[in-house]
Design a protein around this motif. Structure first.
Motif, mmCIF file in Angstrom:
data_model
loop_
_atom_site.group_PDB
_atom_site.id
_atom_site.type_symbol
_atom_site.label_atom_id
_atom_site.label_comp_id
_atom_site.label_asym_id
_atom_site.label_seq_id
_atom_site.Cartn_x
_atom_site.Cartn_y
_atom_site.Cartn_z
ATOM 1 N N ASP A 217 28.299 -11.600 10.157
ATOM 2 C CA ASP A 217 28.642 -12.565 11.202
ATOM 3 C C ASP A 217 27.382 -13.012 11.929
ATOM 4 O OD1 ASP A 217 29.608 -14.004 13.392
ATOM 5 O OD2 ASP A 217 31.319 -12.672 13.676
ATOM 6 N N PRO A 218 27.012 -14.299 11.853
ATOM 7 C CA PRO A 218 25.781 -14.744 12.517
ATOM 8 C C PRO A 218 25.875 -14.740 14.039
ATOM 9 C CG PRO A 218 26.984 -16.631 11.642
ATOM 10 C CD PRO A 218 27.699 -15.405 11.143
ATOM 11 N N ARG A 219 27.079 -14.534 14.564
ATOM 12 C CA ARG A 219 27.254 -14.587 16.024
ATOM 13 C C ARG A 219 26.939 -13.270 16.713
ATOM 14 N NH1 ARG A 219 33.344 -16.505 15.796
ATOM 15 N NH2 ARG A 219 33.228 -14.782 14.275
ATOM 16 N N HIS A 220 27.056 -12.167 16.008
ATOM 17 C CA HIS A 220 26.744 -10.889 16.639
ATOM 18 C C HIS A 220 26.416 -9.827 15.596
ATOM 19 C CE1 HIS A 220 31.140 -10.671 15.962
ATOM 20 N NE2 HIS A 220 30.911 -9.392 15.715
ATOM 21 N N TYR A 221 25.686 -8.821 16.043
ATOM 22 C CA TYR A 221 25.215 -7.733 15.191
ATOM 23 C C TYR A 221 26.353 -6.756 14.902
ATOM 24 C CZ TYR A 221 21.819 -4.216 13.541
ATOM 25 O OH TYR A 221 21.103 -3.320 12.783
ATOM 26 N N GLU A 222 26.413 -6.273 13.648
ATOM 27 C CA GLU A 222 27.513 -5.400 13.253
ATOM 28 C C GLU A 222 27.026 -4.087 12.612
ATOM 29 O OE1 GLU A 222 31.149 -8.406 12.217
ATOM 30 O OE2 GLU A 222 29.576 -8.231 10.674
ATOM 31 N N GLY A 223 25.867 -3.625 13.005
ATOM 32 C CA GLY A 223 25.342 -2.373 12.471
ATOM 33 C C GLY A 223 25.518 -1.233 13.442
ATOM 34 N N VAL A 224 24.937 -0.095 13.112
ATOM 35 C CA VAL A 224 25.135 1.104 13.929
ATOM 36 C C VAL A 224 24.513 0.970 15.312
ATOM 37 C CG1 VAL A 224 25.308 2.620 11.910
ATOM 38 C CG2 VAL A 224 23.063 2.250 12.968
ATOM 39 N N GLN A 225 23.540 0.068 15.481
ATOM 40 C CA GLN A 225 22.888 -0.050 16.781
ATOM 41 C C GLN A 225 23.690 -0.851 17.798
ATOM 42 O OE1 GLN A 225 18.781 -0.995 15.064
ATOM 43 N NE2 GLN A 225 18.259 0.290 16.812
ATOM 44 N N SER A 226 24.832 -1.362 17.396
ATOM 45 C CA SER A 226 25.752 -1.979 18.360
ATOM 46 C C SER A 226 27.094 -1.252 18.355
ATOM 47 C CB SER A 226 25.968 -3.459 18.021
ATOM 48 O OG SER A 226 26.592 -3.605 16.753
ATOM 49 N N SER A 227 27.122 -0.055 17.767
ATOM 50 C CA SER A 227 28.379 0.683 17.580
ATOM 51 C C SER A 227 28.822 1.457 18.801
ATOM 52 C CB SER A 227 28.212 1.669 16.421
ATOM 53 O OG SER A 227 27.248 2.665 16.756
#
Length: 586
Positions: A217-227
């Protein structure tokens, strides 16, 4: 070995052909080179004909003479050094690393500096590990059993690599000889997870262009650092995670900055490519071809946490090479389906094949400063091979090997066909010095698991390769990476030829280095190989408020130094860093 050539000596001992190359008069010997076919070691890929400047860059300013020796911009001058205090330590300018003369293989004779002539000079990149950090197949959850199995700085690999390109572009020439830098060779693990997204980023970093190090998703980060998970550094959030407890900063806007569009100038000199296990295998570990893992890589679910006991079992199976095909990983993922978090599917995260790796290099859009294919040719596609030879200079050839084992596991080996090809190539070019490039080191080539595509072919390890190279009197050096550590090894076998093995630290783990190598003839029966390490162009000091492309590249280095569990010995000793390596001239 006899070599007849016309040499015009200067005060720096640089030969006439080097001067002509610097002036753009000899394109072949300026590093554009030609690739020798992997099957014949003779057929050539067309060389570029654009006049080249002192670093082999088309259109670069012409140099009328070799440049004076220098230290600025290298680790001879200054090295990023931590301050006191802690546990999070800021980096700043520190003293450089002195050059050490190593006479393990030949005695150093006085007066050689005034006599020597230059054979070639080039740069090695290794283990860039450009990482798509939102990729579902990543195993960040192994951090629950070992803090260093996830690195807090990995979202900045692209910015760090671009800064390394900027550093090399700014170098005037070889720091010892003043000779033009003919090319850059990458020695593998250019990508981190065998993902198409990472391969595209690598090609643009090296050849130039705009790229966005983002997927999903180019609108927001979806990895562990935003979990929100405290196991990982949450840079944007106020949560008191494990890394912030060690002094890592809160940096609102970090993830948006890390994934925004960046621009790489591309290398201004020709570059060549060598394949590593992370380029050829998912996670750099597992044999390719598993349908479930391929679908999971591009799919819409991601496992982000795992109990320490289960993480330890998976890590043990990786370290002990008990799961080369990823069966245990597949079973673990299926067992934890309900624990996965939704992410945006993205086909760009799918694994790329060896043919797609070659096609990316052969794509005219990624030619950059050349050469076309960056060492690879249509012959590699036809043969299904990823090894080749190329002409470095009149008196020097380069040989790029494929030491990955398609059967799986992070250690390497080579098949009989490639070993015979190497022997033939060195023999056919016996009147030229040879520099051999690979990803794996001699000590990390003990994985002789059969290639699934060639199950009857024997695989050969590091000791056999050392013995083969020692049997050819024209081999000067074997240049590699993989171990993420600076290590220079003298090889001398009874009744055989001696050569140097030069292993260079990665650009993913601190201290983030590349290496300049200059080859010289001392005109006294000896040769010298000068190795000089360089850091990226990013400043040593960081500013937490600076989330620009350059500011992030500086932060990349500092975060890597402070990564929990990070080894502190990867720079090696003085004997492994800035050196003069002496050899007898056979």
């Amino acid at each position: 070995m006899p070599r007849t050539r016309s040499v015009t000596a200067s005060a720096l001992g640089v030969d006439r052909r080097t001067v002509l190359a610097a002036a753009g008069a000899v394109t072949l010997t300026a590093g554009a080179g030609y690739a020798l076919r992997p099957t014949e070691s003779r057929a050539a890929t067309p060389a570029g004909t654009t006049p080249e400047g002192p670093s082999g860059a088309p259109g670069a300013p012409l140099a009328a003479a070799p440049l004076a020796p220098y230290t600025r911009g290298t680790t001879l001058d200054s090295v990023a050094t931590p301050g006191t205090g802690g546990p999070y330590r800021r980096l700043g300018d520190g003293p450089g690393w002195k050059r050490l003369v190593r006479d393990d293989l030949a005695a150093a004779r006085s007066g050689r500096a005034g006599r020597r002539t230059t054979l070639a000079a080039f740069v090695q990149f290794t283990d860039l590990h450009l990482a798509d950090t939102q990729h579902p197949l990543r195993v960040e959850y192994l951090r629950s059993c070992d803090s260093h199995l996830w690195r807090p700085h990995e979202a900045l690999t692209v910015q760090g690599a671009i800064s390394l390109v900027e550093r090399v572009n700014a170098l005037r020439a070889g720091p010892v000889t003043g000779s033009p830098l003919r090319f850059v060779m990458t020695t593998g693990d250019n990508t981190d997870n065998n993902a198409r997204s990472e391969l595209e980023w690598f090609m643009k970093v090296m050849s130039g262009g705009r790229l966005r190090p983002d997927s999903g998703d180019p609108r927001h980060y979806e990895g562990v650092q935003s979990s929100g998970l405290k196991l990982y550094w949450q840079p944007d959030a106020a949560v008191r995670d494990a890394d912030k407890q060690l002094g890592f900063p809160r940096l609102p806007g970090f993830l948006a900055a890390a994934t925004r569009e960046v621009t790489s100038p591309g290398l201004r000199m020709p570059w060549y490519s060598t394949v590593g296990n992370h380029d050829a295998l998912p996670l750099g570990i597992y044999a390719p071809g598993d349908t479930y893992l391929a679908e999971y890589a591009a799919g819409g679910r991601k496992l982000m946490s795992l109990p320490a006991a289960e993480a330890r079992k998976l890590q043990d199976s990786i370290k002990n090479a008990r799961d080369p095909r990823g069966v245990r990983l597949r079973e673990l993922l299926k067992a934890h389906t309900r624990d996965m978090r939704p992410v945006t599917p993205d086909e760009r995260r799918a694994p790329y094949t060896p043919a797609e790796y070659l096609e990316a290099h052969l794509d005219p859009a990624h030619r950059g400063a050349g050469p076309y294919g960056h060492g690879y040719s249509a012959a590699n596609l036809d043969a299904g091979s990823q090894y080749y030879s190329f002409r470095v200079a009149d008196d020097v050839i380069g040989v790029s090997l494929d030491t990955t084992d398609p059967g799986g596991n992070y250690e390497g080996s080579i098949g009989t066909a490639q070993l015979k090809w190497l022997d033939r190539t060195l023999r056919d070019n016996k009147d030229s010095y040879a520099v051999v490039f690979s990803h794996h080191t001699s000590a990390s080539m003990e994985n002789t698991r059969p290639d699934p595509a060639r199950p009857a072919e024997r695989r050969h390890g590091g000791r056999e390769l050392v013995a083969l190279l020692a049997g050819h009197r024209n081999v000067l050096a074997w240049v590699n990476g993989h171990i993420h550590k600076n290590l220079v090894t003298a090889h001398s076998t009874a009744g055989g030829h001696a050569f140097w093995e030069i292993s260079t630290a990665s650009h993913i783990d601190h201290p983030h280095l590349a290496r300049i190598i200059e080859l010289t003839d001392n005109k006294d029966g000896t040769l010298s190989l000068f190795t000089t390490l360089v850091e990226s162009a990013a400043p040593h000091r960081t500013d937490f408020a600076d989330l620009s492309q350059t500011g992030l590249a500086a932060l990349y280095r500092e975060l890597a130094f402070n990564a929990p569990g990070a080894p502190r010995n990867l720079a090696g000793s003085a004997a492994d860093r800035n050196t003069e390596l002496l050899l007898k001239k056979d």
